[in-house]
Design a protein around this motif. Structure first.
Motif, PDB file in Angstrom:
ATOM      1  N   SER A  74       0.810  -1.219   0.000  1.00  0.00           N
ATOM      2  CA  SER A  74       0.000   0.000   0.000  1.00  0.00           C
ATOM      3  C   SER A  74       0.845   1.272   0.000  1.00  0.00           C
ATOM      4  O   SER A  74       0.358   2.347  -0.362  1.00  0.00           O
ATOM      5  N   TRP A  75       2.104   1.172   0.393  1.00  0.00           N
ATOM      6  CA  TRP A  75       2.969   2.343   0.445  1.00  0.00           C
ATOM      7  C   TRP A  75       3.489   2.747  -0.935  1.00  0.00           C
ATOM      8  O   TRP A  75       4.001   3.846  -1.112  1.00  0.00           O
ATOM      9  N   ARG A  76       3.349   1.881  -1.929  1.00  0.00           N
ATOM     10  CA  ARG A  76       3.814   2.212  -3.284  1.00  0.00           C
ATOM     11  C   ARG A  76       2.758   3.040  -4.008  1.00  0.00           C
ATOM     12  O   ARG A  76       1.568   2.724  -3.969  1.00  0.00           O
ATOM     13  N   SER A  77       3.184   4.066  -4.699  1.00  0.00           N
ATOM     14  CA  SER A  77       2.239   4.886  -5.454  1.00  0.00           C
ATOM     15  C   SER A  77       1.838   4.178  -6.741  1.00  0.00           C
ATOM     16  O   SER A  77       2.597   3.364  -7.287  1.00  0.00           O
ATOM     17  N   ILE A  78       0.641   4.496  -7.225  1.00  0.00           N
ATOM     18  CA  ILE A  78       0.177   3.903  -8.476  1.00  0.00           C
ATOM     19  C   ILE A  78       1.062   4.332  -9.631  1.00  0.00           C
ATOM     20  O   ILE A  78       1.323   3.553 -10.557  1.00  0.00           O
ATOM     21  N   THR A  79       1.589   5.538  -9.571  1.00  0.00           N
ATOM     22  CA  THR A  79       2.497   6.008 -10.627  1.00  0.00           C
ATOM     23  C   THR A  79       3.753   5.150 -10.690  1.00  0.00           C
ATOM     24  O   THR A  79       4.183   4.733 -11.779  1.00  0.00           O
ATOM     25  N   ASP A  80       4.349   4.859  -9.545  1.00  0.00           N
ATOM     26  CA  ASP A  80       5.548   4.015  -9.523  1.00  0.00           C
ATOM     27  C   ASP A  80       5.247   2.609 -10.034  1.00  0.00           C
ATOM     28  O   ASP A  80       6.055   2.010 -10.759  1.00  0.00           O
ATOM     29  N   ILE A  81       4.091   2.078  -9.651  1.00  0.00           N
ATOM     30  CA  ILE A  81       3.704   0.736 -10.105  1.00  0.00           C
ATOM     31  C   ILE A  81       3.485   0.724 -11.610  1.00  0.00           C
ATOM     32  O   ILE A  81       3.869  -0.221 -12.303  1.00  0.00           O
ATOM     33  N   ALA A  82       2.887   1.793 -12.126  1.00  0.00           N
ATOM     34  CA  ALA A  82       2.661   1.905 -13.569  1.00  0.00           C
ATOM     35  C   ALA A  82       3.976   1.941 -14.333  1.00  0.00           C
ATOM     36  O   ALA A  82       4.146   1.263 -15.357  1.00  0.00           O
ATOM     37  N   LEU A  83       4.938   2.718 -13.845  1.00  0.00           N
ATOM     38  CA  LEU A  83       6.236   2.820 -14.512  1.00  0.00           C
ATOM     39  C   LEU A  83       6.968   1.490 -14.490  1.00  0.00           C
ATOM     40  O   LEU A  83       7.574   1.080 -15.482  1.00  0.00           O
ATOM     41  N   GLU A  84       6.913   0.777 -13.355  1.00  0.00           N
ATOM     42  CA  GLU A  84       7.563  -0.526 -13.264  1.00  0.00           C
ATOM     43  C   GLU A  84       6.942  -1.510 -14.245  1.00  0.00           C
ATOM     44  O   GLU A  84       7.624  -2.378 -14.793  1.00  0.00           O
ATOM     45  N   ALA A  85       5.637  -1.384 -14.486  1.00  0.00           N
ATOM     46  CA  ALA A  85       4.937  -2.289 -15.398  1.00  0.00           C
ATOM     47  C   ALA A  85       5.176  -1.948 -16.862  1.00  0.00           C
ATOM     48  O   ALA A  85       4.670  -2.641 -17.747  1.00  0.00           O
TER      49      ALA A  85
END
Length: 283
Positions: A74-85
């Motif tokens: 939950s501490w990860r931002s959606i933006t960071d998750i999107a970039l990693e994907a």
């Protein structure tokens, strides 16, 4: 998916490469050169065997990892998750995620539809799995903090989320505290009355908390232990352990739940690197 035809081994090699290098570019021409076939032949045969193109499989595997990040980190931002994907912005990630998961990333993070998630990322069973090495061991009882899951098997991930939230709040680091699953029902899928305890090693008192975590002790005793490496949605070594090894060994089951020790845990661990030790209680 594992292939039985030697003629199609190059598809399996490409699949294994994708799993082990998920964040690589994966150009079709490079993949074809790697296994010595034309891009046309690779594209056609891969789609015929796997049901999707290499690029589609890469996208799906990245979205599976992203869904785990959303649900359990939950501490990860959606933006960071999107970039990693592999997406250049959150908007394109939201569109792609929504088409596959029928929820936006934020809605999935808030309340995941685990039943749909299981259907999308279903792992095929394989009753023909080769029996791994079996060791007879004495398993020690372990004090744990546990969430008692009772309900649909798919919703066990929600119980896992509760344990992870409690663990973070109390700084119980997974790397130094073993994670277990005490399995009272070995059915892989059940609509209700599925019983497992999701646990983390914890020797102190568990005080009343919002997550419903309680103090328990895992069962111990004489067990047959096997190690499985692969995705945990389905653990194929269970079938040969019960159906082949047990009757041939002369051992008898003991009245005690099955114990799974998740040797490594975390949303970032790829499926092919997940290590699980299975403990079957015997007399």
């Amino acid at each position: 998916m594992r292939l039985s035809s030697n003629a199609d081994n190059f598809v399996e090699k490409v699949q294994d490469y994708i799993l082990r290098h998920l964040d690589a570019p994966h150009r079709l021409s490079d993949l074809g050169s790697m296994v010595g076939v034309s891009t046309f032949h690779l594209h056609r045969k891969f789609r015929e065997v796997v049901g999707q193109t290499p690029s589609q499989q890469v996208r799906r595997l990245r979205l599976k990892r992203a869904s785990a990040r959303l649900a359990f980190e939950s501490w990860r931002s959606i933006t960071d998750i999107a970039l990693e994907a592999g997406y250049s912005n959150p908007e394109s990630f939201t569109r792609s995620f929504g088409r596959l998961m029928r929820q936006s990333p934020s809605a999935f993070r808030e309340k995941p539809d685990w039943h749909w998630w299981r259907a999308v990322f279903k792992v095929s069973g394989n009753a023909g799995t080769v029996m791994p090495v079996v060791q007879i061991v004495d398993l020690a009882q372990t004090p744990v903090a546990a969430v008692e899951h009772r309900g649909a098997s798919a919703d066990v991930y929600e119980s896992t989320r509760k344990l992870i939230e409690w663990r973070r709040l109390h700084r119980v680091v997974a790397n130094s505290h073993r994670t277990f699953c005490v399995v009272h029902d070995i059915l892989a899928e059940a609509a209700r009355d599925y019983r497992v305890d999701v646990c983390v090693e914890f020797a102190r008192e568990v005080r009343a908390n919002a997550q419903g975590v309680i103090s328990k002790v895992t069962p111990g005793g004489r067990c047959a232990r096997v190690r499985y490496v692969g995705p945990r949605e389905y653990i194929p070594v269970l079938h040969p352990l019960y159906a082949e090894w047990l009757p041939e060994s002369g051992e008898r089951l003991r009245e005690s739940p099955l114990i799974l020790h998740f040797v490594n845990v975390g949303a970032g661990i790829p499926d092919h690197e997940m290590i699980t030790d299975v403990y079957l209680p015997i007399q």
